[in-house]
Design a protein around this motif. Structure first.
Motif, PDB file in Angstrom:
ATOM      1  N   GLU A 192      25.243  61.995  50.838  1.00 47.09           N
ATOM      2  CA  GLU A 192      26.179  61.588  49.790  1.00 47.09           C
ATOM      3  C   GLU A 192      26.551  60.114  49.921  1.00 47.09           C
ATOM      4  O   GLU A 192      26.580  59.370  48.940  1.00 47.09           O
ATOM      5  N   THR A 193      26.856  59.682  51.154  1.00 46.25           N
ATOM      6  CA  THR A 193      27.375  58.330  51.338  1.00 46.25           C
ATOM      7  C   THR A 193      26.308  57.253  51.161  1.00 46.25           C
ATOM      8  O   THR A 193      26.595  56.182  50.620  1.00 46.25           O
ATOM      9  N   LEU A 194      25.082  57.515  51.606  1.00 48.71           N
ATOM     10  CA  LEU A 194      24.052  56.478  51.535  1.00 48.71           C
ATOM     11  C   LEU A 194      23.548  56.241  50.100  1.00 48.71           C
ATOM     12  O   LEU A 194      23.381  55.077  49.705  1.00 48.71           O
ATOM     13  N   PRO A 195      23.320  57.281  49.287  1.00 45.79           N
ATOM     14  CA  PRO A 195      23.036  57.009  47.874  1.00 45.79           C
ATOM     15  C   PRO A 195      24.194  56.286  47.179  1.00 45.79           C
ATOM     16  O   PRO A 195      23.973  55.422  46.325  1.00 45.79           O
ATOM     17  N   LEU A 196      25.419  56.644  47.534  1.00 46.59           N
ATOM     18  CA  LEU A 196      26.583  55.948  46.988  1.00 46.59           C
ATOM     19  C   LEU A 196      26.544  54.469  47.353  1.00 46.59           C
ATOM     20  O   LEU A 196      26.782  53.601  46.505  1.00 46.59           O
ATOM     21  N   LEU A 197      26.235  54.170  48.606  1.00 42.78           N
ATOM     22  CA  LEU A 197      26.148  52.782  49.053  1.00 42.78           C
ATOM     23  C   LEU A 197      25.084  52.028  48.272  1.00 42.78           C
ATOM     24  O   LEU A 197      25.332  50.913  47.777  1.00 42.78           O
ATOM     25  N   LEU A 198      23.892  52.601  48.153  1.00 42.28           N
ATOM     26  CA  LEU A 198      22.808  51.923  47.435  1.00 42.28           C
ATOM     27  C   LEU A 198      23.194  51.651  45.988  1.00 42.28           C
ATOM     28  O   LEU A 198      22.977  50.543  45.474  1.00 42.28           O
ATOM     29  N   ALA A 199      23.769  52.649  45.330  1.00 42.63           N
ATOM     30  CA  ALA A 199      24.181  52.468  43.934  1.00 42.63           C
ATOM     31  C   ALA A 199      25.254  51.390  43.811  1.00 42.63           C
ATOM     32  O   ALA A 199      25.217  50.562  42.891  1.00 42.63           O
ATOM     33  N   ALA A 200      26.200  51.361  44.744  1.00 42.65           N
ATOM     34  CA  ALA A 200      27.265  50.355  44.704  1.00 42.65           C
ATOM     35  C   ALA A 200      26.713  48.955  44.904  1.00 42.65           C
ATOM     36  O   ALA A 200      27.139  48.004  44.228  1.00 42.65           O
ATOM     37  N   LEU A 201      25.764  48.808  45.819  1.00 43.99           N
ATOM     38  CA  LEU A 201      25.140  47.502  46.050  1.00 43.99           C
ATOM     39  C   LEU A 201      24.427  47.004  44.798  1.00 43.99           C
ATOM     40  O   LEU A 201      24.549  45.829  44.415  1.00 43.99           O
ATOM     41  N   VAL A 202      23.687  47.878  44.145  1.00 46.90           N
ATOM     42  CA  VAL A 202      22.943  47.494  42.946  1.00 46.90           C
ATOM     43  C   VAL A 202      23.895  47.127  41.810  1.00 46.90           C
ATOM     44  O   VAL A 202      23.722  46.105  41.128  1.00 46.90           O
ATOM     45  N   ILE A 203      24.918  47.945  41.603  1.00 43.17           N
ATOM     46  CA  ILE A 203      25.873  47.689  40.519  1.00 43.17           C
ATOM     47  C   ILE A 203      26.593  46.363  40.735  1.00 43.17           C
ATOM     48  O   ILE A 203      26.719  45.547  39.810  1.00 43.17           O
ATOM     49  N   GLU A 204      27.062  46.123  41.963  1.00 49.93           N
ATOM     50  CA  GLU A 204      27.822  44.894  42.213  1.00 49.93           C
ATOM     51  C   GLU A 204      26.940  43.660  42.076  1.00 49.93           C
ATOM     52  O   GLU A 204      27.364  42.644  41.525  1.00 49.93           O
ATOM     53  N   ALA A 205      25.701  43.730  42.563  1.00 55.19           N
ATOM     54  CA  ALA A 205      24.805  42.579  42.442  1.00 55.19           C
ATOM     55  C   ALA A 205      24.490  42.281  40.981  1.00 55.19           C
ATOM     56  O   ALA A 205      24.372  41.120  40.583  1.00 55.19           O
ATOM     57  N   ALA A 206      24.359  43.322  40.171  1.00 55.49           N
ATOM     58  CA  ALA A 206      24.014  43.138  38.761  1.00 55.49           C
ATOM     59  C   ALA A 206      25.198  42.679  37.924  1.00 55.49           C
ATOM     60  O   ALA A 206      25.047  41.837  37.025  1.00 55.49           O
ATOM     61  N   CYS A 207      26.379  43.205  38.210  1.00 53.20           N
ATOM     62  CA  CYS A 207      27.527  42.997  37.325  1.00 53.20           C
ATOM     63  C   CYS A 207      28.696  42.256  37.956  1.00 53.20           C
ATOM     64  O   CYS A 207      29.539  41.695  37.238  1.00 53.20           O
ATOM     65  N   GLY A 208      28.798  42.269  39.275  1.00 53.75           N
ATOM     66  CA  GLY A 208      29.987  41.716  39.905  1.00 53.75           C
ATOM     67  C   GLY A 208      31.215  42.511  39.517  1.00 53.75           C
ATOM     68  O   GLY A 208      31.136  43.706  39.209  1.00 53.75           O
ATOM     69  N   TYR A 209      32.353  41.830  39.527  1.00 51.48           N
ATOM     70  CA  TYR A 209      33.590  42.466  39.064  1.00 51.48           C
ATOM     71  C   TYR A 209      34.023  41.712  37.813  1.00 51.48           C
ATOM     72  O   TYR A 209      34.424  40.546  37.885  1.00 51.48           O
ATOM     73  N   PRO A 210      33.916  42.324  36.622  1.00 51.10           N
ATOM     74  CA  PRO A 210      34.160  41.604  35.363  1.00 51.10           C
ATOM     75  C   PRO A 210      35.533  40.938  35.313  1.00 51.10           C
ATOM     76  O   PRO A 210      36.546  41.536  35.682  1.00 51.10           O
ATOM     77  N   GLN A 211      35.552  39.689  34.850  1.00 42.69           N
ATOM     78  CA  GLN A 211      36.805  38.939  34.766  1.00 42.69           C
ATOM     79  C   GLN A 211      37.798  39.612  33.825  1.00 42.69           C
ATOM     80  O   GLN A 211      38.996  39.589  34.065  1.00 42.69           O
ATOM     81  N   GLY A 212      37.282  40.196  32.748  1.00 37.52           N
ATOM     82  CA  GLY A 212      38.177  40.879  31.821  1.00 37.52           C
ATOM     83  C   GLY A 212      38.882  42.048  32.477  1.00 37.52           C
ATOM     84  O   GLY A 212      40.074  42.284  32.238  1.00 37.52           O
ATOM     85  N   LEU A 213      38.158  42.778  33.313  1.00 34.29           N
ATOM     86  CA  LEU A 213      38.754  43.901  34.027  1.00 34.29           C
ATOM     87  C   LEU A 213      39.782  43.396  35.042  1.00 34.29           C
ATOM     88  O   LEU A 213      40.856  43.999  35.201  1.00 34.29           O
ATOM     89  N   TYR A 214      39.459  42.286  35.695  1.00 33.35           N
ATOM     90  CA  TYR A 214      40.408  41.702  36.650  1.00 33.35           C
ATOM     91  C   TYR A 214      41.697  41.288  35.950  1.00 33.35           C
ATOM     92  O   TYR A 214      42.807  41.520  36.448  1.00 33.35           O
TER      93      TYR A 214
END
Length: 328
Positions: free
Chosen positions: A5-27
């Protein structure tokens, strides 16, 4: 949570953050998990850190503050994990979206790249302005080489505690593991200072931060050494030699490992004596290369960093695949 559970979660989180970062609008709309944690730490600091108390009492108050911080962080992250689990396999995506906010691959690259861009386009003044956003030292005390070295040092250190460390704890403990790490690291950055107000109160946060960063700092050094082997403009042997020789001479028990690896790989000399505000801090040199650095060296460091991030993705993917196969 199990590794499947944790390692697929980690991989998905790494990919999402590299692609999108943390949107300024959301911040702008809701802030960021670090700002929420920071607000809680500030409230605990105001409520429990009383200047009239003895040092022993303030140290005990700091331990209590840290326990409360971790308990609240754990409760919220467990609740979010439970809610996402109720969605079955579809819960991975929302959980990974939340977990991605604990990583900083994209923002770290952007901030360091701005220093190189500033030096290249407008010279020293713009370079100092850009580097002041990512380091605590006095930018006016830095020449061009000092600005470049500061950016590369920040890249190496923050690769460890802003990416590899939260990734490590996400892989170990899922969202609760990553969130607890982020709470400790944020507490250290806010109250883990040797100032009259926080010397005793921040003692527990500083010591725990040293402990939880220990495995990631060593892993980061290995990732940079391995990345150097994939870069014809870097030297993995010198990176490994610098780690073994110099890492222990850094004033931080953890920062020396990635900084030494980066210095050796690029043929540079990093760290050493620095000025924070008006205070000169004596520190050991990492690497035995040239101290003269420039925007081109920042670009080389960023290339090495991207390769190291790719290797981290590979480790996460390999671990996730292996864990899933074992679980089947």
């Amino acid at each position: 949570m199990s590794p499947s559970e944790t390692l697929p979660l980690l991989l998905a989180a790494l990919v999402i953050e590299a692609a999108c970062g943390y949107p300024q609008g959301l911040y702008a709309w809701i802030g960021h998990p670090v700002t929420w944690i920071g607000a809680l730490i500030s409230r605990l600091d105001r409520g429990l850190n009383r200047e009239g108390d003895s040092l022993a009492r303030r140290k005990a108050a700091g331990v209590l503050a840290l326990i409360l911080l971790l308990a609240i962080t754990l409760a919220i992250s467990l609740a979010l994990t439970t809610l996402c689990r109720m969605l079955g396999p579809f819960g991975l995506l929302p959980l990974a979206l939340v977990a991605s906010s604990l990583l900083a691959q994209r923002s770290l690259h952007e901030h360091v790249a701005r220093v190189a861009e500033g030096l290249e386009s407008s010279g020293l003044a713009e370079g100092r302005k850009a580097v002041s956003m990512i380091v605590g030292r006095n930018p006016e005390s830095l020449d061009e080489a000092g600005v470049a070295r500061a950016a590369i040092e920040s890249l190496a250190e923050n690769f460890s505690d802003g990416i590899v460390a939260p990734a490590f704890w996400l892989g170990i403990g899922g969202l609760p593991g990553g969130a607890l790490y982020k709470a400790v690291n944020t507490a250290d950055s806010m109250i883990g200072h040797k100032t009259p107000r926080h010397l005793a109160f921040g003692w527990a946060a500083a010591r725990l931060d040293d402990l939880v960063n220990l495995p990631a700092s060593r892993l980061t050094a290995l990732l940079l050494v391995a990345a150097a082997a994939l870069d014809r403009d870097a030297n993995p042997a010198d990176a490994w030699r610098a780690v073994r020789r110099d890492a222990s001479y850094h004033r931080s028990p953890n920062a020396g490992w990635p900084e030494a690896a980066m210095a050796g790989a690029l043929g540079l000399r990093l760290a050493g004596p620095r000025i924070y505000g008006e205070t000169r801090v004596e520190d050991g040199w990492m690497g035995d290369g040239r101290a003269e650095a420039g925007a081109a060296d920042i670009r080389r460091a960023l290339r090495l960093y991207r390769r190291a991030c790719g290797l981290l993705w590979g480790l996460a993917g390999l671990g996730a695949g292996t864990a899933i196969v074992i679980a089947l």
